[in-house]
Motif scaffolding. Structure first.
Motif, mmCIF file in Angstrom:
data_model
loop_
_atom_site.group_PDB
_atom_site.id
_atom_site.type_symbol
_atom_site.label_atom_id
_atom_site.label_comp_id
_atom_site.label_asym_id
_atom_site.label_seq_id
_atom_site.Cartn_x
_atom_site.Cartn_y
_atom_site.Cartn_z
ATOM 1 N N LEU A 140 0.790 -1.301 -0.082
ATOM 2 C CA LEU A 140 0.157 -0.088 0.051
ATOM 3 C C LEU A 140 0.916 1.465 0.024
ATOM 4 C CD1 LEU A 140 -2.878 -1.011 2.364
ATOM 5 C CD2 LEU A 140 -2.860 -0.688 -0.072
ATOM 6 N N GLU A 141 2.076 1.124 1.079
ATOM 7 C CA GLU A 141 2.731 2.517 0.761
ATOM 8 C C GLU A 141 3.424 2.751 -0.513
ATOM 9 O OE1 GLU A 141 5.821 4.223 4.137
ATOM 10 O OE2 GLU A 141 6.575 2.222 3.248
ATOM 11 N N ALA A 142 3.814 1.618 -1.331
ATOM 12 C CA ALA A 142 4.411 1.718 -2.405
ATOM 13 C C ALA A 142 3.613 2.407 -3.505
ATOM 14 C CB ALA A 142 5.220 -0.035 -2.982
ATOM 15 N N ARG A 143 2.302 1.712 -3.358
ATOM 16 C CA ARG A 143 1.364 2.334 -4.579
ATOM 17 C C ARG A 143 0.590 3.604 -4.103
ATOM 18 N NH1 ARG A 143 -0.569 -2.114 -7.719
ATOM 19 N NH2 ARG A 143 1.519 -3.196 -7.941
ATOM 20 N N GLY A 144 0.983 4.463 -2.933
ATOM 21 C CA GLY A 144 0.347 5.564 -2.262
ATOM 22 C C GLY A 144 -1.026 5.237 -1.896
ATOM 23 N N LEU A 145 -1.285 4.207 -1.406
ATOM 24 C CA LEU A 145 -2.709 3.989 -1.188
ATOM 25 C C LEU A 145 -2.895 3.952 0.587
ATOM 26 C CD1 LEU A 145 -3.783 1.255 -3.640
ATOM 27 C CD2 LEU A 145 -4.132 3.729 -3.639
ATOM 28 N N LEU A 146 -1.768 3.913 1.196
ATOM 29 C CA LEU A 146 -1.663 3.477 2.719
ATOM 30 C C LEU A 146 -2.477 4.694 3.307
ATOM 31 C CD1 LEU A 146 -0.596 1.912 4.801
ATOM 32 C CD2 LEU A 146 1.433 3.547 5.176
ATOM 33 N N GLY A 147 -3.586 4.341 4.187
ATOM 34 C CA GLY A 147 -4.262 5.064 4.878
ATOM 35 C C GLY A 147 -5.576 5.203 4.110
ATOM 36 N N GLU A 148 -5.779 4.925 2.825
ATOM 37 C CA GLU A 148 -6.959 5.026 2.050
ATOM 38 C C GLU A 148 -7.683 3.676 2.021
ATOM 39 O OE1 GLU A 148 -7.015 7.468 -1.331
ATOM 40 O OE2 GLU A 148 -4.783 7.946 -0.711
ATOM 41 N N PHE A 149 -6.737 2.672 1.645
ATOM 42 C CA PHE A 149 -7.707 1.230 1.379
ATOM 43 C C PHE A 149 -6.884 0.164 2.161
ATOM 44 C CE2 PHE A 149 -7.912 3.808 -2.433
ATOM 45 C CZ PHE A 149 -9.507 3.631 -2.546
ATOM 46 N N ARG A 150 -7.188 -0.836 2.363
ATOM 47 C CA ARG A 150 -6.741 -2.026 2.749
ATOM 48 C C ARG A 150 -6.635 -3.236 1.815
ATOM 49 N NH1 ARG A 150 -6.459 -2.080 8.382
ATOM 50 N NH2 ARG A 150 -5.091 -4.040 8.045
ATOM 51 N N LEU A 151 -5.938 -4.218 1.716
ATOM 52 C CA LEU A 151 -6.150 -5.470 1.018
ATOM 53 C C LEU A 151 -6.719 -6.635 1.852
ATOM 54 C CD1 LEU A 151 -2.269 -5.455 -0.144
ATOM 55 C CD2 LEU A 151 -4.336 -4.281 -1.232
ATOM 56 N N SER A 152 -7.756 -6.923 1.190
ATOM 57 C CA SER A 152 -8.833 -7.928 1.649
ATOM 58 C C SER A 152 -8.296 -9.311 1.841
ATOM 59 C CB SER A 152 -10.012 -8.037 0.919
ATOM 60 O OG SER A 152 -9.727 -8.655 -0.391
ATOM 61 N N CYS A 153 -7.174 -9.387 0.994
ATOM 62 C CA CYS A 153 -6.246 -10.869 1.025
ATOM 63 C C CYS A 153 -5.596 -10.894 2.227
ATOM 64 C CB CYS A 153 -5.392 -11.098 -0.413
ATOM 65 S SG CYS A 153 -3.908 -9.858 -0.488
ATOM 66 N N GLN A 154 -4.923 -9.748 2.898
ATOM 67 C CA GLN A 154 -4.396 -9.606 4.158
ATOM 68 C C GLN A 154 -5.008 -9.723 5.467
ATOM 69 O OE1 GLN A 154 -0.706 -10.188 3.691
ATOM 70 N NE2 GLN A 154 -1.687 -11.015 1.941
ATOM 71 N N ILE A 155 -6.244 -9.721 5.458
ATOM 72 C CA ILE A 155 -7.132 -9.292 6.668
ATOM 73 C C ILE A 155 -7.985 -10.463 7.019
ATOM 74 C CG2 ILE A 155 -9.209 -7.990 7.632
ATOM 75 C CD1 ILE A 155 -8.314 -5.970 5.441
ATOM 76 N N LEU A 156 -8.232 -10.868 8.194
ATOM 77 C CA LEU A 156 -9.006 -12.249 8.733
ATOM 78 C C LEU A 156 -10.293 -11.566 9.317
ATOM 79 C CD1 LEU A 156 -5.954 -13.827 10.560
ATOM 80 C CD2 LEU A 156 -6.950 -14.525 8.290
ATOM 81 N N THR A 157 -11.357 -12.274 9.117
ATOM 82 C CA THR A 157 -12.497 -12.076 9.768
ATOM 83 C C THR A 157 -12.750 -12.547 11.046
ATOM 84 O OG1 THR A 157 -13.458 -14.045 8.611
ATOM 85 C CG2 THR A 157 -13.606 -11.929 7.228
ATOM 86 N N TYR A 158 -12.436 -11.693 12.024
ATOM 87 C CA TYR A 158 -12.487 -11.987 13.396
ATOM 88 C C TYR A 158 -13.542 -11.094 14.253
ATOM 89 C CZ TYR A 158 -8.788 -8.549 14.188
ATOM 90 O OH TYR A 158 -8.235 -7.165 14.112
ATOM 91 N N HIS A 159 -13.977 -9.937 13.511
ATOM 92 C CA HIS A 159 -15.005 -9.154 14.161
ATOM 93 C C HIS A 159 -16.032 -8.653 12.942
ATOM 94 C CE1 HIS A 159 -11.837 -6.329 13.288
ATOM 95 N NE2 HIS A 159 -13.047 -5.415 13.150
ATOM 96 N N ASP A 160 -17.106 -8.304 13.408
ATOM 97 C CA ASP A 160 -17.763 -7.321 12.284
ATOM 98 C C ASP A 160 -17.290 -6.448 11.613
ATOM 99 O OD1 ASP A 160 -19.854 -9.186 13.367
ATOM 100 O OD2 ASP A 160 -21.116 -7.758 14.315
ATOM 101 N N MET A 161 -17.359 -6.095 10.383
ATOM 102 C CA MET A 161 -16.823 -5.075 9.824
ATOM 103 C C MET A 161 -17.780 -4.583 8.520
ATOM 104 S SD MET A 161 -13.573 -7.200 8.024
ATOM 105 C CE MET A 161 -13.060 -7.535 9.676
ATOM 106 N N SER A 162 -17.704 -3.557 8.061
ATOM 107 C CA SER A 162 -18.475 -2.722 6.920
ATOM 108 C C SER A 162 -17.300 -2.348 5.861
ATOM 109 C CB SER A 162 -19.286 -1.682 7.380
ATOM 110 O OG SER A 162 -19.822 -1.332 6.298
ATOM 111 N N VAL A 163 -17.512 -2.830 4.732
ATOM 112 C CA VAL A 163 -16.693 -2.595 3.832
ATOM 113 C C VAL A 163 -17.184 -2.289 2.122
ATOM 114 C CG1 VAL A 163 -14.615 -3.837 4.632
ATOM 115 C CG2 VAL A 163 -16.220 -4.887 2.875
ATOM 116 N N GLU A 164 -16.299 -1.385 1.657
ATOM 117 C CA GLU A 164 -16.823 -1.127 0.094
ATOM 118 C C GLU A 164 -15.788 -1.953 -0.723
ATOM 119 O OE1 GLU A 164 -16.679 2.489 -3.169
ATOM 120 O OE2 GLU A 164 -16.286 2.744 -1.158
ATOM 121 N N VAL A 165 -16.096 -3.097 -1.591
ATOM 122 C CA VAL A 165 -15.137 -3.557 -2.551
ATOM 123 C C VAL A 165 -14.892 -2.600 -3.542
ATOM 124 C CG1 VAL A 165 -15.239 -5.504 -4.177
ATOM 125 C CG2 VAL A 165 -16.179 -5.916 -1.910
ATOM 126 N N ILE A 166 -13.899 -2.325 -3.766
ATOM 127 C CA ILE A 166 -13.369 -1.484 -4.996
ATOM 128 C C ILE A 166 -13.374 -1.869 -6.561
ATOM 129 C CG2 ILE A 166 -11.352 0.139 -5.558
ATOM 130 C CD1 ILE A 166 -12.925 0.955 -3.005
#
Length: 119
Positions: free
Chosen positions: A64-90
């Motif tokens: 994310l830092e290399a692409r200038g996206l840090l702080g704006e987006f997250r990578l869903s492949c690097q996140i585990l579902t361990y609590h409720d969350m609300s997301v927008e798929v880009i």
């Protein structure tokens, strides 16, 4: 069981500790993951509305830092579902024009995660 709410109002009952990208894909949403969930691209990125995890993998941070996206987006492949969350798929295969979804990500996070606090 965590509930993942998508920006279109879809609710997903996700298995605990499942990769977010797989929870979304297995619910029928055509999320992109062109690198196969290895934190090498950013096509699986999501925007958090609520419930953003307070940790991330070092691989996610680097990409994310290399692409200038840090702080704006997250990578869903690097996140585990361990609590409720609300997301927008880009990026979705059906509307992005970026091509096919990509190879199915492994059930476990790859590369082997080193967890760091979210930036």
């Amino acid at each position: 069981m965590p509930i993942i709410t998508l920006s279109d109002g879809t609710n997903i009952d996700a298995e605990a500790n499942k990769r977010l990208v797989l929870a979304i894909e297995d619910s029928g949403i055509d999320i992109l993951h062109q690198c196969g969930g290895n934190a090498r691209c950013t096509t699986c990125r999501v925007h958090f509305v609520e419930g953003e995890p307070q940790r991330m993998t070092a691989a996610e941070h680097t990409r994310l830092e290399a692409r200038g996206l840090l702080g704006e987006f997250r990578l869903s492949c690097q996140i585990l579902t361990y609590h409720d969350m609300s997301v927008e798929v880009i990026n979705r295969e059906s509307i992005s024009g970026l091509g096919e979804a990509g190879p199915r990500p492994a059930d476990h996070i790859t590369p082997i995660p080193t967890w760091i606090p979210k930036s």
